[in-house]
Design a protein around this motif. Sequence first.
Motif, PDB file in Angstrom:
ATOM      1  N   MET A   1       0.847  -1.180   0.000  1.00 41.77           N
ATOM      2  CA  MET A   1       0.000   0.000   0.000  1.00 41.77           C
ATOM      3  C   MET A   1       0.891   1.241   0.000  1.00 41.77           C
ATOM      4  N   THR A   2       0.783   2.009  -1.064  1.00 41.60           N
ATOM      5  CA  THR A   2       1.604   3.197  -1.242  1.00 41.60           C
ATOM      6  C   THR A   2       0.750   4.438  -1.039  1.00 41.60           C
ATOM      7  N   ILE A   3       1.237   5.334  -0.207  1.00 45.04           N
ATOM      8  CA  ILE A   3       0.560   6.615  -0.013  1.00 45.04           C
ATOM      9  C   ILE A   3       1.353   7.669  -0.770  1.00 45.04           C
ATOM     10  N   THR A   4       0.662   8.345  -1.691  1.00 42.85           N
ATOM     11  CA  THR A   4       1.297   9.288  -2.600  1.00 42.85           C
ATOM     12  C   THR A   4       0.813  10.705  -2.343  1.00 42.85           C
ATOM     13  N   LEU A   5       1.746  11.637  -2.312  1.00 44.37           N
ATOM     14  CA  LEU A   5       1.437  13.058  -2.314  1.00 44.37           C
ATOM     15  C   LEU A   5       1.453  13.493  -3.772  1.00 44.37           C
ATOM     16  N   ALA A   6       0.318  13.952  -4.290  1.00 49.12           N
ATOM     17  CA  ALA A   6       0.199  14.407  -5.678  1.00 49.12           C
ATOM     18  C   ALA A   6       0.101  15.927  -5.700  1.00 49.12           C
ATOM     19  N   ILE A   7       0.900  16.548  -6.572  1.00 46.69           N
ATOM     20  CA  ILE A   7       0.972  18.008  -6.649  1.00 46.69           C
ATOM     21  C   ILE A   7       0.888  18.427  -8.113  1.00 46.69           C
ATOM     22  N   ASP A   8       0.074  19.439  -8.407  1.00 45.42           N
ATOM     23  CA  ASP A   8       0.087  20.021  -9.744  1.00 45.42           C
ATOM     24  C   ASP A   8      -0.091  21.528  -9.644  1.00 45.42           C
ATOM     25  N   THR A   9       0.830  22.263 -10.283  1.00 41.55           N
ATOM     26  CA  THR A   9       0.775  23.723 -10.333  1.00 41.55           C
ATOM     27  C   THR A   9       0.922  24.216 -11.778  1.00 41.55           C
ATOM     28  N   SER A  10       0.506  23.399 -12.729  1.00 39.53           N
ATOM     29  CA  SER A  10       0.677  23.743 -14.145  1.00 39.53           C
ATOM     30  C   SER A  10      -0.417  24.656 -14.682  1.00 39.53           C
ATOM     31  N   THR A  11      -1.483  24.825 -13.934  1.00 42.24           N
ATOM     32  CA  THR A  11      -2.599  25.672 -14.365  1.00 42.24           C
ATOM     33  C   THR A  11      -2.769  26.809 -13.364  1.00 42.24           C
ATOM     34  N   VAL A  58       4.397  14.680  -9.301  1.00 40.84           N
ATOM     35  CA  VAL A  58       4.215  16.098  -9.599  1.00 40.84           C
ATOM     36  C   VAL A  58       3.954  16.298 -11.083  1.00 40.84           C
ATOM     37  N   GLY A  59       3.024  17.190 -11.389  1.00 41.70           N
ATOM     38  CA  GLY A  59       2.759  17.582 -12.770  1.00 41.70           C
ATOM     39  C   GLY A  59       3.906  18.426 -13.290  1.00 41.70           C
ATOM     40  N   MET A  60       4.479  18.018 -14.420  1.00 46.57           N
ATOM     41  CA  MET A  60       5.643  18.692 -14.994  1.00 46.57           C
ATOM     42  C   MET A  60       5.269  19.653 -16.123  1.00 46.57           C
ATOM     43  N   GLY A  61       3.977  19.912 -16.281  1.00 49.76           N
ATOM     44  CA  GLY A  61       3.557  20.851 -17.290  1.00 49.76           C
ATOM     45  C   GLY A  61       3.053  20.151 -18.529  1.00 49.76           C
ATOM     46  N   PRO A  62       2.899  20.911 -19.582  1.00 48.59           N
ATOM     47  CA  PRO A  62       3.398  22.266 -19.745  1.00 48.59           C
ATOM     48  C   PRO A  62       2.626  23.262 -18.889  1.00 48.59           C
ATOM     49  N   GLY A  63       3.290  24.378 -18.623  1.00 45.41           N
ATOM     50  CA  GLY A  63       2.688  25.419 -17.816  1.00 45.41           C
ATOM     51  C   GLY A  63       3.616  26.605 -17.729  1.00 45.41           C
ATOM     52  N   PRO A  64       3.124  27.698 -17.160  1.00 50.78           N
ATOM     53  CA  PRO A  64       3.958  28.884 -16.989  1.00 50.78           C
ATOM     54  C   PRO A  64       5.158  28.593 -16.070  1.00 50.78           C
ATOM     55  N   PHE A  65       6.274  29.224 -16.375  1.00 51.55           N
ATOM     56  CA  PHE A  65       7.543  28.970 -15.696  1.00 51.55           C
ATOM     57  C   PHE A  65       7.430  29.014 -14.170  1.00 51.55           C
ATOM     58  N   THR A  66       6.912  30.108 -13.635  1.00 49.40           N
ATOM     59  CA  THR A  66       6.910  30.269 -12.183  1.00 49.40           C
ATOM     60  C   THR A  66       6.022  29.241 -11.504  1.00 49.40           C
ATOM     61  N   GLY A  67       4.828  29.013 -12.017  1.00 51.46           N
ATOM     62  CA  GLY A  67       3.936  28.031 -11.410  1.00 51.46           C
ATOM     63  C   GLY A  67       4.547  26.645 -11.403  1.00 51.46           C
ATOM     64  N   LEU A  68       5.116  26.236 -12.535  1.00 50.51           N
ATOM     65  CA  LEU A  68       5.757  24.923 -12.586  1.00 50.51           C
ATOM     66  C   LEU A  68       6.919  24.843 -11.616  1.00 50.51           C
ATOM     67  N   ARG A  69       7.747  25.878 -11.590  1.00 50.82           N
ATOM     68  CA  ARG A  69       8.923  25.876 -10.721  1.00 50.82           C
ATOM     69  C   ARG A  69       8.514  25.700  -9.265  1.00 50.82           C
ATOM     70  N   VAL A  70       7.468  26.370  -8.843  1.00 53.02           N
ATOM     71  CA  VAL A  70       7.003  26.252  -7.455  1.00 53.02           C
ATOM     72  C   VAL A  70       6.647  24.806  -7.137  1.00 53.02           C
ATOM     73  N   GLY A  71       5.835  24.184  -7.974  1.00 56.25           N
ATOM     74  CA  GLY A  71       5.392  22.821  -7.706  1.00 56.25           C
ATOM     75  C   GLY A  71       6.512  21.804  -7.786  1.00 56.25           C
ATOM     76  N   ILE A  72       7.360  21.923  -8.803  1.00 51.56           N
ATOM     77  CA  ILE A  72       8.436  20.954  -8.992  1.00 51.56           C
ATOM     78  C   ILE A  72       9.484  21.083  -7.893  1.00 51.56           C
ATOM     79  N   ALA A  73       9.890  22.310  -7.578  1.00 53.32           N
ATOM     80  CA  ALA A  73      10.892  22.505  -6.523  1.00 53.32           C
ATOM     81  C   ALA A  73      10.361  22.015  -5.176  1.00 53.32           C
ATOM     82  N   PHE A  74       9.100  22.278  -4.903  1.00 58.24           N
ATOM     83  CA  PHE A  74       8.516  21.820  -3.645  1.00 58.24           C
ATOM     84  C   PHE A  74       8.503  20.294  -3.598  1.00 58.24           C
ATOM     85  N   ALA A  75       8.048  19.666  -4.677  1.00 60.94           N
ATOM     86  CA  ALA A  75       7.973  18.200  -4.726  1.00 60.94           C
ATOM     87  C   ALA A  75       9.347  17.573  -4.555  1.00 60.94           C
ATOM     88  N   GLN A  76      10.344  18.104  -5.249  1.00 67.30           N
ATOM     89  CA  GLN A  76      11.694  17.558  -5.138  1.00 67.30           C
ATOM     90  C   GLN A  76      12.263  17.742  -3.740  1.00 67.30           C
TER      91      GLN A  76
END
Length: 178
Positions: A1-11, A58-76
């Motif tokens: 049983m895997t518990i996953t944190l899912a994040i998307d900031t591409s929109t 984490v959603g890797m886009g496509p999306g605006p630079f800043t929104g993607l960067r926030v989500g990806i950096a946080f997830a990593q």
Amino acid sequence: MTITLAIDTSTSRTSVAIIEDGSILWSGHRDGATEHGPALPSLVQEGIKGFAIDEVVVGMGPGPFTGLRVGIAFAQSFALARGILVRGVCSLDAIAAQVDEKDFIVTVDARRKEVYWARYKDGVRVGEPAVSFPADVSGAPIHPDLYPDMKALVALTGNIIEPMYLRRPDAVATADRK
């Protein structure tokens, strides 16, 4: 049983969910194209209470630079701090999972009067995502303004390691200016 944190900031929506084996245990979102920075840590802090997270998707886009960067950096950062796996997937693919047609296009606002888009046939993306003016996107029914389905985001098998930036950055180093 895997518990996953899912994040998307591409929109324009910051979306977070806690998912265990295909079931949503918790989900939340905040709307606002410039609100990803303050919204994401707040949503994650609220969502992870009482859960031992095993992986981050984490959603890797496509999306605006800043929104993607926030989500990806946080997830990593979140995954690195806990020594767990982080996996990136195409956000448009998680949107397409909601559409029940054989041949269609999904679009999301790319700002600057443009859209990020991809075409799908039988649920599979045809080609790479693109950015275009809406009038230049045609050939199949278009589904605009949807947000990624978080269960679909986690279920996708891809492992994209680079953000899907489809435009060059607005900022240019002084040495590169002409």
